[in-house]
Design an enzyme around this catalytic site. Structure first.
Site, mmCIF file in Angstrom:
data_model
loop_
_atom_site.group_PDB
_atom_site.id
_atom_site.type_symbol
_atom_site.label_atom_id
_atom_site.label_comp_id
_atom_site.label_asym_id
_atom_site.label_seq_id
_atom_site.Cartn_x
_atom_site.Cartn_y
_atom_site.Cartn_z
ATOM 1 N N ARG A 59 0.933 -1.513 0.381
ATOM 2 C CA ARG A 59 0.005 -0.005 0.032
ATOM 3 C C ARG A 59 0.644 1.110 -0.225
ATOM 4 N NH1 ARG A 59 -2.997 -4.349 1.652
ATOM 5 N NH2 ARG A 59 -0.848 -4.443 2.477
ATOM 6 N N THR A 60 1.473 0.937 1.233
ATOM 7 C CA THR A 60 2.533 2.452 0.948
ATOM 8 C C THR A 60 2.857 2.798 -0.100
ATOM 9 O OG1 THR A 60 2.635 1.963 3.493
ATOM 10 C CG2 THR A 60 3.859 4.194 2.003
ATOM 11 N N LYS A 88 27.610 -2.906 -2.608
ATOM 12 C CA LYS A 88 28.791 -3.449 -3.416
ATOM 13 C C LYS A 88 29.734 -2.271 -2.071
ATOM 14 C CE LYS A 88 27.451 -2.119 -7.480
ATOM 15 N NZ LYS A 88 27.440 -0.426 -8.695
ATOM 16 N N ARG A 109 11.503 3.510 3.319
ATOM 17 C CA ARG A 109 10.833 2.590 4.450
ATOM 18 C C ARG A 109 12.494 1.563 4.747
ATOM 19 N NH1 ARG A 109 5.623 -0.775 4.049
ATOM 20 N NH2 ARG A 109 4.506 0.807 4.989
ATOM 21 N N HIS A 137 4.802 5.874 11.220
ATOM 22 C CA HIS A 137 4.614 5.566 9.813
ATOM 23 C C HIS A 137 3.654 6.107 10.054
ATOM 24 C CE1 HIS A 137 3.161 4.225 6.334
ATOM 25 N NE2 HIS A 137 2.903 2.978 6.450
HETATM 26 N N1 CP Z 1 -0.250 -0.562 5.936
HETATM 27 C C1 CP Z 1 0.535 -0.276 5.307
HETATM 28 O O1 CP Z 1 1.745 0.153 6.054
HETATM 29 O O2 CP Z 1 0.825 -1.337 4.420
HETATM 30 P P1 CP Z 1 2.381 -1.960 3.615
HETATM 31 O O3 CP Z 1 3.281 -2.362 4.191
HETATM 32 O O4 CP Z 1 1.406 -2.676 2.976
HETATM 33 O O5 CP Z 1 3.053 -0.159 3.062
#
Ligand code: CP
Length: 311
Positions: A59-60, A88, A109, A137
């Site tokens: 999603r993100t 590397k 992320r 998040h």
């Molecule tokens: N809600 C969320 O962070 O989903 P993903 O891990 O799929 O990005």
């Protein structure tokens, strides 16, 4: 109207004010209206977004890609770091610096808590935290509150139940900060003892004079709640696989559980869902995760990118 997001990093919900969020939500509502009316928006034509994903995402990642492309911008999508010069021996800092010279904003992320903040320290363009280990998040929490406000206009009277893995779940670590900022009426925390919300976050909320209770009785906690926010047990954070196996099905929402949830309450989940919500619950009119949270995630990210990149 002054734009508080212009050229700003988004690392923690602690850095946001109610006034900032009101501007973001107004922009997101306007964008949602324009997109659903089929109008095109190309305000970010010529801008580039780097997506550095050191952990999996559906999603993100995709909603940031969709958001940037719907705004007319371009993307540098990195989902497999084994194809970068990190393998590397290049450092994390040099990698971030490189992408900061090639683009206008970085979304990152990473499995390490604090990594987004470290990236922002070496980047001369804005950095958005898309999940730093069990840390935070923030864009997920923003889309969650945006969704809640579509159903309940007054946050201050809300009773919110957070359930599941509250120790490792970064979405709830960001969300509880925003629930504190909006001064909800009550927060109920439902988790196994081993996966309780970190004590510092609980005491921060208590210091705001918000009632916080911790329990393992899910049916009782949700009997008069307005929002039930479920989370999955975060398998990837466990060092002991047996610990995960023992705890993974601690709380499961079934059609039977839904009988305890008030008729006008809503059920949310950041997704991915593993076992903690039965598939039969998806069609319940109170279930928001597929129907509202996913599209709202794109609108919030469109709004955020617009505000960060345009004065
Ligand atoms: N809600 C969320 O962070 O989903 P993903 O891990 O799929 O990005």
């Amino acid at each position: 109207m002054k734009n508080p997001f212009y050229q700003k990093d988004i690392i923690s919900c602690n850095e946001l004010t109610k006034e900032d969020i009101a501007i973001l939500f107004e922009t997101a509502s306007d964008i949602r209206k324009r997109v659903t009316e089929g109008k095109s928006i190309d305000t970010l034509a010529g801008k580039i977004l780097s997506l550095l994903f050191f952990e999996p995402s559906s999603r993100t990642f995709s909603s940031f890609v969709s958001a940037m492309q719907r705004l007319g911008g371009g993307i540098i999508p990195i989902t497999d770091v084994s194809h970068t010069s990190l393998v590397k021996g290049e450092t994390f800092e040099d990698t971030v610096t490189t992408f900061s010279r090639l683009s206008d904003t970085i979304v990152i992320r990473h499995p390490r808590e604090g990594s987004a903040k470290d990236a922002s320290a070496v980047s001369d363009i804005p950095v958005i935290n898309a999940g730093d280990g069990a840390g935070e998040h923030p864009t997920q929490a923003l889309l969650d509150v945006f969704t809640i406000l579509d159903h309940f206009k007054d946050m201050s009277s809300l009773r919110v139940t957070l359930a599941g893995d509250l120790l490792y779940g970064r979405t709830v670590h960001s969300l509880i900060r925003l629930l504190g900022l909006f001064h909800v009426s009550e927060i109920r925390l439902v988790s196994p003892t081993e996966l309780q919300m970190p004590e510092d976050l609980v005491s921060t909320i208590q210091q705001l004079s918000i009632s916080v209770s911790q329990t393992q009785d899910l049916a009782d906690a949700i009997s008069d709640t307005d929002v039930l926010y479920m989370t999955r047990v975060q398998k990837e954070r466990f060092t002991d696989p047996l610990g995960y196996e023992r705890l993974k099905d601690s709380f499961v929402i079934t059609p039977e559980t839904m009988k305890h949830l008030p008729k006008n309450a809503i059920l949310m989940h950041p997704l991915p869902r593993i076992h903690e919500i039965a598939k039969e619950v998806d069609s319940d009119s109170r279930s928001m995760y597929f129907r509202e949270q996913i599209p709202n995630g794109m609108y919030i990210r469109m709004a955020l990118l617009s505000l960060i990149l345009k004065k």
